[in-house]
Write an enzyme that holds these catalytic residues in place. Sequence first.
Site, short mmCIF file in Angstrom:
data_model
loop_
_atom_site.label_atom_id
_atom_site.label_comp_id
_atom_site.label_asym_id
_atom_site.label_seq_id
_atom_site.Cartn_x
_atom_site.Cartn_y
_atom_site.Cartn_z
N SER A 1 0.83 -1.20 0.00
CA SER A 1 0.00 0.00 0.00
C SER A 1 0.87 1.25 0.00
O SER A 1 1.98 1.25 0.55
CB SER A 1 -0.85 -0.04 1.27
OG SER A 1 -1.37 1.24 1.56
N LYS B 1 2.24 -3.77 6.37
CA LYS B 1 2.59 -3.68 4.94
C LYS B 1 4.10 -3.46 4.80
O LYS B 1 4.75 -4.06 3.95
CB LYS B 1 1.80 -2.55 4.26
CG LYS B 1 0.31 -2.83 4.17
CD LYS B 1 0.01 -4.06 3.34
CE LYS B 1 -1.45 -4.45 3.33
NZ LYS B 1 -1.72 -5.77 2.74
N TYR C 1 -1.63 -1.46 11.03
CA TYR C 1 -1.97 -1.94 9.68
C TYR C 1 -0.88 -1.55 8.69
O TYR C 1 -0.35 -2.38 7.94
CB TYR C 1 -3.33 -1.37 9.21
CG TYR C 1 -3.47 -1.38 7.70
CD1 TYR C 1 -3.79 -2.56 7.05
CD2 TYR C 1 -3.24 -0.22 6.95
CE1 TYR C 1 -3.87 -2.59 5.65
CE2 TYR C 1 -3.31 -0.24 5.57
CZ TYR C 1 -3.64 -1.43 4.92
OH TYR C 1 -3.69 -1.45 3.56
C1 UD1 Z 1 -5.45 4.57 3.70
C2 UD1 Z 1 -4.13 4.32 2.98
C3 UD1 Z 1 -4.29 3.17 2.02
C4 UD1 Z 1 -4.80 1.97 2.78
C5 UD1 Z 1 -6.14 2.31 3.40
C6 UD1 Z 1 -6.68 1.16 4.19
C7 UD1 Z 1 -2.79 6.36 2.70
C8 UD1 Z 1 -2.47 7.52 1.84
N1 UD1 Z 1 -3.74 5.54 2.24
O1 UD1 Z 1 -6.37 4.99 2.80
O2 UD1 Z 1 -3.05 2.88 1.47
O3 UD1 Z 1 -4.94 0.88 1.92
O4 UD1 Z 1 -5.93 3.39 4.30
O5 UD1 Z 1 -7.98 1.44 4.63
O6 UD1 Z 1 -2.22 6.16 3.76
N2 UD1 Z 1 -12.46 10.68 4.05
C9 UD1 Z 1 -13.45 11.57 4.39
N3 UD1 Z 1 -14.59 11.10 4.97
C10 UD1 Z 1 -14.79 9.77 5.21
C11 UD1 Z 1 -13.77 8.85 4.85
C12 UD1 Z 1 -12.60 9.33 4.27
O7 UD1 Z 1 -13.31 12.78 4.18
O8 UD1 Z 1 -15.84 9.39 5.76
C13 UD1 Z 1 -11.25 11.18 3.38
C14 UD1 Z 1 -9.96 10.87 4.13
O9 UD1 Z 1 -9.64 11.89 5.02
C15 UD1 Z 1 -8.98 10.77 2.96
C16 UD1 Z 1 -9.81 10.26 1.79
O10 UD1 Z 1 -11.16 10.52 2.13
O11 UD1 Z 1 -8.51 12.04 2.63
C17 UD1 Z 1 -9.64 8.79 1.54
O12 UD1 Z 1 -9.86 8.08 2.75
P1 UD1 Z 1 -9.97 6.50 2.78
O13 UD1 Z 1 -10.91 6.03 1.75
O14 UD1 Z 1 -10.26 6.11 4.20
O15 UD1 Z 1 -8.54 6.00 2.34
P2 UD1 Z 1 -7.08 6.40 2.90
O16 UD1 Z 1 -7.15 6.84 4.31
O17 UD1 Z 1 -6.43 7.28 1.91
#
Ligand code: UD1
Length: 339
Positions: A124, A153, A149
């Site tokens: 990841s 990785k 987690y």
């Molecule tokens: C992270 C890791 C990814 C990993 C995953 C496992 C990084 C960059 N990415 O994903 O490699 O496989 O965790 O779960 O470290 N968000 C909102 N509202 C929500 C949910 C998310 O605003 O309810 C935003 C988050 O702040 C983020 C984006 O959406 O900016 C993506 O979030 P998410 O889908 O949870 O993935 P990552 O955190 O990027």
Amino acid sequence: MKILITGGLGYIGSHVTVLLIQNGYEVVCIDNLVNTSLSVLDGITSITNKKPYFEDIDVCDTKKLKELFNKHSDISGVIHFAAFKAVGESVNDPLKYYENNIGGLIKILKYTVDKSIPFIFSSSCTVYGEADELPITEEAPLKKANSPYGNTKKIGESIVEDCCAAFKDFNAILLRYFNPIGAHESSKIGESPQGIPQNIIPFLTQAVAGKQSHLKVFGSNYNTSDGTCIRDYIHIMDLAQAHIDSLNYLIEAKNSNSCEVYNVGTGNGVSVLELIKAFEKATGEKVPYELSEPRSGDTVAAYADPKKINKKIGWVAKHTLEEALQSAWNWEVSLNSDT
Ligand code: UD1
């Protein structure tokens, strides 16, 4: 050619299983079904008109694993997905993550390394943490993981690397995924998180479908173009194709090093607000959202430089963000019409 896929009924695993079958591979699929269900097997069968060989096996179950490798002594490739992936849960229950993600990897490698079976490890972009430079190349230094987690990785990558160094004919590829989203175009398989979704897209589609009141945008004062976090969202079918291309590359012995690492992303950084707008444009649906507090441990900005995989393996992301979002919405709609 027979390929073993662990966690083959999970979100990424199921889409890869479909493509393996469609590319003429014979698939041996194992999954312990803790984070998915047998109905995914029906979805795969319905898309491909072929039911893959399936066994309910936990990768930590040495006895069952041994029986499986005895029964399928002709396995010529392994793609290893089976792992837990909830960042928050891993903080509260680190041993569960180390035991399953590291323990399972070691057990599967024991049957793989001495037979020199080509191996693909599901890693990841989380290993980069908050990168100093964007876009992120594979040379970027790895940062201290911000969750158990993420650490599984990082440690997993090292274990695979060490095995490649120790076992002369053992070759592996580490794929560092950015953010996979969307579903197969048939809407017969997709992402089905249990409980309240932690990742943005399943939460967003559930909010649009009325299953959640609204999406909370985690943080709006970051030092980015619009204050929200930036990610590289990649269509799940593009990500799945990267596995097929990487596997073929290893099987055809095109690799120059026994362990090679590749980013799998589009190269496009997209903010959370841009993602919401793109979803609304693609689907015509309004996303109920509000700006909210940052989520602890979130990376501010991460998007890939995918040139290495483009050049060496010949893989490029082909789907647009809008296609990915439309497919995610179609999947959500199909889930709701089933119930
Ligand atoms: C992270 C890791 C990814 C990993 C995953 C496992 C990084 C960059 N990415 O994903 O490699 O496989 O965790 O779960 O470290 N968000 C909102 N509202 C929500 C949910 C998310 O605003 O309810 C935003 C988050 O702040 C983020 C984006 O959406 O900016 C993506 O979030 P998410 O889908 O949870 O993935 P990552 O955190 O990027």
